[in-house]
Motif scaffolding. Structure first.
Motif, short mmCIF file in Angstrom:
data_model
loop_
_atom_site.label_atom_id
_atom_site.label_comp_id
_atom_site.label_asym_id
_atom_site.label_seq_id
_atom_site.Cartn_x
_atom_site.Cartn_y
_atom_site.Cartn_z
N TYR A 81 5.05 -68.69 117.53
CA TYR A 81 5.01 -67.33 116.96
C TYR A 81 4.07 -67.28 115.76
O TYR A 81 3.26 -66.36 115.64
N ASP A 82 4.17 -68.28 114.90
CA ASP A 82 3.30 -68.30 113.72
C ASP A 82 1.83 -68.39 114.12
O ASP A 82 0.95 -67.82 113.45
N VAL A 83 1.54 -69.11 115.20
CA VAL A 83 0.17 -69.18 115.71
C VAL A 83 -0.29 -67.80 116.16
O VAL A 83 -1.42 -67.38 115.88
N GLU A 84 0.60 -67.05 116.84
CA GLU A 84 0.23 -65.70 117.29
C GLU A 84 -0.03 -64.79 116.10
O GLU A 84 -0.94 -63.94 116.13
N VAL A 85 0.77 -64.92 115.05
CA VAL A 85 0.54 -64.15 113.83
C VAL A 85 -0.84 -64.49 113.26
O VAL A 85 -1.61 -63.60 112.87
N ALA A 86 -1.16 -65.77 113.23
CA ALA A 86 -2.46 -66.20 112.71
C ALA A 86 -3.60 -65.62 113.54
O ALA A 86 -4.63 -65.19 112.99
N LYS A 87 -3.45 -65.58 114.86
CA LYS A 87 -4.49 -65.02 115.71
C LYS A 87 -4.76 -63.56 115.36
O LYS A 87 -5.91 -63.13 115.24
N GLY A 109 1.96 -73.58 111.97
CA GLY A 109 1.18 -72.89 112.99
C GLY A 109 0.29 -71.82 112.41
O GLY A 109 -0.82 -71.59 112.90
N PHE A 110 0.75 -71.16 111.36
CA PHE A 110 -0.06 -70.15 110.67
C PHE A 110 -0.98 -70.78 109.64
O PHE A 110 -2.19 -70.54 109.64
N LEU A 111 -0.41 -71.60 108.78
CA LEU A 111 -1.18 -72.10 107.64
C LEU A 111 -2.33 -73.00 108.07
O LEU A 111 -3.40 -72.97 107.46
N ASP A 112 -2.14 -73.79 109.12
CA ASP A 112 -3.21 -74.68 109.56
C ASP A 112 -4.40 -73.91 110.12
O ASP A 112 -5.55 -74.34 109.99
N LEU A 113 -4.13 -72.75 110.73
CA LEU A 113 -5.22 -71.96 111.28
C LEU A 113 -5.98 -71.20 110.19
O LEU A 113 -7.21 -71.20 110.18
N VAL A 114 -5.26 -70.56 109.29
CA VAL A 114 -5.98 -69.79 108.26
C VAL A 114 -6.69 -70.69 107.26
O VAL A 114 -7.67 -70.29 106.63
N SER A 115 -6.20 -71.92 107.13
CA SER A 115 -6.87 -72.85 106.23
C SER A 115 -8.03 -73.57 106.90
O SER A 115 -8.72 -74.37 106.27
N SER A 116 -8.23 -73.30 108.20
CA SER A 116 -9.32 -73.87 109.00
C SER A 116 -9.16 -75.37 109.25
O SER A 116 -10.12 -76.03 109.65
N THR A 117 -7.96 -75.89 109.04
CA THR A 117 -7.75 -77.30 109.37
C THR A 117 -7.53 -77.50 110.86
O THR A 117 -7.64 -78.61 111.36
#
Length: 226
Positions: A81-87, A109-117
């Protein structure tokens, strides 16, 4: 739209009074050359979505709630779910993400995507070249009353004589809840004989000021105006 305009994505769960403060500050001296590109809620009935749609010009909105997502994706987890929020957030290409009364703890799932890691194949066109800062408004001072119900807990602590004041902070979001580096912290006096509703009203007025000030401070650091 001027390509030099700085873009905010605001995440909400409720009435959106803090969102309103950001809406009112768009493209003023308080938030120059800045507009809200998207408001995302995890509650369908959140009045903040109405505030966004009634803004001039209207602000795009999105809705995604945890439990409906999990029920419709049976093999998925909270992290999915957090990944979908990040998308959703990344597709709006923000310079800053502001959690303004967002009542869901965002995980890796969210923080790793928005931080570009981390990146995903279907986000190739949306992934930023640099990390996107994420800030959160919390109705307490750094290190005090982390987590939910901070206003009620601080009020009760005052009634027991354990504290003389509380406050508001905007902090950078990290994996530890409400433990990120403070961007702005402001004390709020507590008054004997004042009921919790009056205290909460005074505290909210401070929130409306600091959320705008903190957004500008972070934007000026990470997306300075030319």
């Amino acid at each position: 739209m001027d390509t030099s305009t700085r873009r905010l994505v605001v995440l909400i769960s409720g009435s959106g009074t803090n969102l309103q403060a950001l809406i009112d500050a768009q493209n003023t001296l308080a938030l120059p050359k800045t507009h809200i590109a998207l408001v995302l809620s995890n509650r369908k009935a959140a009045f903040g979505l109405t505030r966004a749609s009634q803004a001039i010009p209207p602000i795009p909105t999105a809705y995604l709630a945890l439990q409906p997502f999990l029920k419709s994706h049976l093999a998925s987890t909270r992290d999915d779910y957090d990944v979908e929020v990040a998308k959703i957030v990344l597709k709006a290409k923000p310079d800053l993400v502001v959690l303004a009364g967002w009542m869901h703890v965002l995980g890796d799932g969210f923080l790793d995507l928005v931080s570009s890691t981390k990146s995903l194949d279907d986000l190739d066109n949306a992934m930023p070249r640099k990390p996107i800062p994420v800030i959160n408004l919390h109705p307490a001072l750094p290190g005090a009353f982390d987590g939910a119900n901070a206003i009620e807990r601080s009020y009760d602590a005052f009634q027991r004589g354990e504290i003389t004041h509380s406050g508001v902070m905007v902090h950078r979001v990290i994996k530890e809840v409400d433990r990120g580096e403070p961007v702005i912290a402001r004390e709020v006096e507590m008054k004997h004989g004042e009921n919790i509703e009056a205290f909460e009203e005074r505290l909210h007025k401070v929130e409306w000021e600091v959320i705008v000030q903190a957004a500008k401070k972070v934007l000026d650091e990470t997306a300075p105006l030319s």
